[in-house]
Design a protein around this motif. Structure first.
Motif, PDB file in Angstrom:
ATOM      1  N   LEU A   9      -3.694  33.657  25.192  1.00  0.00           N
ATOM      2  CA  LEU A   9      -4.288  32.367  24.850  1.00  0.00           C
ATOM      3  C   LEU A   9      -3.202  31.308  24.832  1.00  0.00           C
ATOM      4  N   THR A  10      -3.513  30.159  25.415  1.00  0.00           N
ATOM      5  CA  THR A  10      -2.613  29.007  25.394  1.00  0.00           C
ATOM      6  C   THR A  10      -3.369  27.803  24.864  1.00  0.00           C
ATOM      7  N   VAL A  11      -2.848  27.173  23.825  1.00  0.00           N
ATOM      8  CA  VAL A  11      -3.462  25.958  23.286  1.00  0.00           C
ATOM      9  C   VAL A  11      -3.001  24.775  24.134  1.00  0.00           C
ATOM     10  N   LEU A  12      -3.963  24.057  24.692  1.00  0.00           N
ATOM     11  CA  LEU A  12      -3.658  22.906  25.540  1.00  0.00           C
ATOM     12  C   LEU A  12      -3.734  21.588  24.768  1.00  0.00           C
ATOM     13  N   ALA A  13      -4.562  21.551  23.742  1.00  0.00           N
ATOM     14  CA  ALA A  13      -4.704  20.331  22.935  1.00  0.00           C
ATOM     15  C   ALA A  13      -5.296  20.702  21.590  1.00  0.00           C
ATOM     16  N   HIS A  14      -4.953  19.897  20.580  1.00  0.00           N
ATOM     17  CA  HIS A  14      -5.449  20.114  19.215  1.00  0.00           C
ATOM     18  C   HIS A  14      -5.705  18.761  18.584  1.00  0.00           C
ATOM     19  N   SER A  15      -6.800  18.671  17.840  1.00  0.00           N
ATOM     20  CA  SER A  15      -7.116  17.437  17.128  1.00  0.00           C
ATOM     21  C   SER A  15      -7.736  17.787  15.779  1.00  0.00           C
ATOM     22  N   HIS A  16      -7.328  17.053  14.769  1.00  0.00           N
ATOM     23  CA  HIS A  16      -7.894  17.218  13.428  1.00  0.00           C
ATOM     24  C   HIS A  16      -8.316  15.857  12.906  1.00  0.00           C
ATOM     25  N   ALA A  17      -9.438  15.850  12.190  1.00  0.00           N
ATOM     26  CA  ALA A  17      -9.849  14.636  11.480  1.00  0.00           C
ATOM     27  C   ALA A  17     -10.535  15.040  10.191  1.00  0.00           C
ATOM     28  N   PRO A  18     -10.249  14.337   9.103  1.00  0.00           N
ATOM     29  CA  PRO A  18     -10.963  14.615   7.847  1.00  0.00           C
ATOM     30  C   PRO A  18     -12.425  14.199   7.971  1.00  0.00           C
ATOM     31  N   PHE A  19     -13.267  14.791   7.148  1.00  0.00           N
ATOM     32  CA  PHE A  19     -14.660  14.378   7.102  1.00  0.00           C
ATOM     33  C   PHE A  19     -14.766  12.952   6.562  1.00  0.00           C
ATOM     34  N   ALA A  20     -15.753  12.228   7.043  1.00  0.00           N
ATOM     35  CA  ALA A  20     -16.108  10.969   6.388  1.00  0.00           C
ATOM     36  C   ALA A  20     -16.483  11.291   4.942  1.00  0.00           C
ATOM     37  N   PRO A  21     -16.093  10.445   3.982  1.00  0.00           N
ATOM     38  CA  PRO A  21     -16.323  10.774   2.560  1.00  0.00           C
ATOM     39  C   PRO A  21     -17.764  11.132   2.236  1.00  0.00           C
ATOM     40  N   GLU A  22     -18.725  10.401   2.830  1.00  0.00           N
ATOM     41  CA  GLU A  22     -20.123  10.679   2.497  1.00  0.00           C
ATOM     42  C   GLU A  22     -20.576  12.037   3.043  1.00  0.00           C
ATOM     43  N   LEU A  23     -20.081  12.429   4.229  1.00  0.00           N
ATOM     44  CA  LEU A  23     -20.435  13.733   4.780  1.00  0.00           C
ATOM     45  C   LEU A  23     -19.782  14.842   3.972  1.00  0.00           C
ATOM     46  N   ARG A  24     -18.526  14.658   3.613  1.00  0.00           N
ATOM     47  CA  ARG A  24     -17.850  15.670   2.808  1.00  0.00           C
ATOM     48  C   ARG A  24     -18.565  15.863   1.472  1.00  0.00           C
ATOM     49  N   SER A  25     -18.941  14.760   0.844  1.00  0.00           N
ATOM     50  CA  SER A  25     -19.624  14.837  -0.438  1.00  0.00           C
ATOM     51  C   SER A  25     -20.949  15.581  -0.315  1.00  0.00           C
ATOM     52  N   GLU A  26     -21.681  15.317   0.761  1.00  0.00           N
ATOM     53  CA  GLU A  26     -22.977  15.978   0.942  1.00  0.00           C
ATOM     54  C   GLU A  26     -22.808  17.458   1.256  1.00  0.00           C
ATOM     55  N   LEU A  27     -21.833  17.826   2.091  1.00  0.00           N
ATOM     56  CA  LEU A  27     -21.590  19.234   2.393  1.00  0.00           C
ATOM     57  C   LEU A  27     -21.181  19.993   1.138  1.00  0.00           C
ATOM     58  N   LEU A  28     -20.375  19.362   0.314  1.00  0.00           N
ATOM     59  CA  LEU A  28     -19.982  20.000  -0.948  1.00  0.00           C
ATOM     60  C   LEU A  28     -21.189  20.176  -1.855  1.00  0.00           C
ATOM     61  N   ALA A  29     -22.032  19.157  -1.944  1.00  0.00           N
ATOM     62  CA  ALA A  29     -23.218  19.229  -2.809  1.00  0.00           C
ATOM     63  C   ALA A  29     -24.179  20.312  -2.334  1.00  0.00           C
ATOM     64  N   LEU A  30     -24.262  20.522  -1.023  1.00  0.00           N
ATOM     65  CA  LEU A  30     -25.200  21.509  -0.477  1.00  0.00           C
ATOM     66  C   LEU A  30     -24.753  22.947  -0.721  1.00  0.00           C
ATOM     67  N   ASN A  31     -23.571  23.134  -1.297  1.00  0.00           N
ATOM     68  CA  ASN A  31     -23.147  24.472  -1.701  1.00  0.00           C
ATOM     69  C   ASN A  31     -23.886  24.943  -2.956  1.00  0.00           C
ATOM     70  N   ALA A  32     -24.588  24.058  -3.603  1.00  0.00           N
ATOM     71  CA  ALA A  32     -25.295  24.406  -4.837  1.00  0.00           C
ATOM     72  C   ALA A  32     -26.748  23.947  -4.723  1.00  0.00           C
ATOM     73  N   PRO A  33     -27.668  24.584  -5.444  1.00  0.00           N
ATOM     74  CA  PRO A  33     -29.069  24.162  -5.395  1.00  0.00           C
ATOM     75  C   PRO A  33     -29.224  22.699  -5.783  1.00  0.00           C
ATOM     76  N   GLY A  34     -30.172  22.033  -5.121  1.00  0.00           N
ATOM     77  CA  GLY A  34     -30.410  20.624  -5.411  1.00  0.00           C
ATOM     78  C   GLY A  34     -31.742  20.185  -4.851  1.00  0.00           C
ATOM     79  N   ASP A  35     -32.068  18.917  -5.034  1.00  0.00           N
ATOM     80  CA  ASP A  35     -33.342  18.376  -4.577  1.00  0.00           C
ATOM     81  C   ASP A  35     -33.360  18.207  -3.059  1.00  0.00           C
ATOM     82  N   ASN A  36     -34.534  18.468  -2.473  1.00  0.00           N
ATOM     83  CA  ASN A  36     -34.791  18.140  -1.062  1.00  0.00           C
ATOM     84  C   ASN A  36     -33.742  18.746  -0.135  1.00  0.00           C
TER      85      ASN A  36
END
Length: 367
Positions: A30-57
């Motif tokens: 395997l040869t890595v030709l390119a790599h890119s990282h970006a943090p989650f947008a705050p609202e998406l990160r917050s929602e993904l974290l919240a979805l780890n636990a039971p919640g509404d809707n």
């Protein structure tokens, strides 16, 4: 050789890593030709974290989060493609974001849930998408995790030396590569999921850079002993875990109210290092080399504690083997996408406990 893209967003919720790789047939090189990282947008990160636990809707919110994650993945794909034509890429291997992981629970089958709208990603990118890698292993009575040991074996195994690979992500997981015999692997316990969560709660920073805050505190041995009494640590493999167990609530907030926050961070770092070291000594005492990858490999304090706890083992970052610590898991899912297309099993039954080797993943063809 063939081009593949791997996408990884792990339990630590620090963002998305994407790699463009060139893979030989059978995944042997395997040869890595390119790599890119970006943090989650705050609202998406917050929602993904919240979805780890039971919640509404939850169904509605999870569907929209899966759409948003697909669009965020599309941006990382654009970043790694550069001048490479989409037609040159055989497939995208996309892990998705784990929000629940309960193999074997409830009805004896259980489930694992990685959010991602694979159909939308294929539609937007015009490249075949392979995703939902873990469910097939769970259907075969496996843990569905960890899935990286087969990839680790292909890249890091040495015929004359017992070697191990440690991924320090949200959860710490080990791959054990003996000089002879089957490859083993399992989740050790918490790593960045708790370290980052505690740090963010008390300092406002998303992570403890270099482990400096932990290094400023004092390990509370009584608290550490309480945490190490968690039955998960004593369970024998196969085993896997996640935020379903190791959330900030697991820390038992009532016992922490009178403790210094830096001391708790120091104790969490020690929990990560001691649980990993104990598992390595218990299950692979012949190991002489430990490759470390994942975002936690940049936590100097945890790495120093591992070195102190494992004096007979040479500890090295995977960078020295030509694969940067933040690229390993994304590359693994590119490798698993190739395995799917070539109809090669992606799991190791000795690792996950599945009834046998299985081809992993579900395909969303390009339009």
């Amino acid at each position: 050789m063939g081009f593949y893209i791997g996408l990884m967003s792990g339990t630590s919720l620090d963002g998305i890593d994407a790699v463009l790789v060139d893979l030989a047939e059978g995944g042997k090189t395997l040869t890595v030709l390119a790599h890119s990282h970006a943090p989650f947008a705050p609202e998406l990160r917050s929602e993904l974290l919240a979805l780890n636990a039971p919640g509404d809707n939850e169904l509605h919110r999870a569907a929209l989060a899966a759409n948003a994650l697909a669009l965020a993945c599309e941006e990382r794909i654009e970043a790694v493609l550069g001048g490479t034509s989409r037609a040159q890429v055989r497939a995208i291997g996309a892990h998705g974001q784990t929000v629940r992981h309960r193999p074997g629970a409830f009805d004896g089958i259980g489930y694992t849930c990685q959010l991602l709208n694979g159909a939308l990603l294929a539609e937007r990118c015009g490249i075949d998408v392979v995703c939902d890698f873990r469910s097939r292993d769970v259907a075969a009575n496996g843990q569905g995790a960890p899935l990286v040991p087969a990839f680790h074996a292909a890249l890091f195994a040495q015929p004359d030396m017992a070697t191990a690979v440690l991924n320090l992500g949200g959860i710490a997981n080990l791959t054990l590569l003996p000089a002879e015999g089957p490859v083993l692997g399992f989740d050790c316990g918490p790593a960045n999921a708790l370290l980052d969560g505690w740090c963010e709660r008390h300092t406002g920073q998303p992570y403890d850079e270099g482990g400096r805050w932990a290094a400023s505190g004092r390990v509370d041995e009584a608290l550490l002993a309480q945490w190490l009494a968690e039955p998960y640590f004593a369970r024998r493999p196969p085993k896997s875990t996640g935020r379903d167990l190791f959330s900030l609530d697991w820390l038992d907030p009532q016992t922490l109210t009178s403790r210094d926050a830096a001391d708790v961070q120091a104790t969490l770092a020690e929990l990560t290092a001691r649980s990993v070291a104990a598992d390595l000594v218990r299950h692979a005492p012949a190991s002489r080399q430990l490759w470390v990858c994942g975002g936690g490999a940049h936590n100097t304090h945890v790495m120093q504690r591992l070195t102190a706890l494992l004096p007979g083992i040479r500890i090295r970052l995977t960078d020295e083997a030509g694969l940067q610590v933040t690229q390993v898991e994304a590359a693994a899912f590119a490798w698993l996408a190739q395995a799917f297309l070539e109809k090669r099993p992606g799991n190791l039954p000795e690792v996950t406990g599945a009834q046998g080797p299985r081809v992993l993943g579900a395909l969303y063809p390009a339009r």
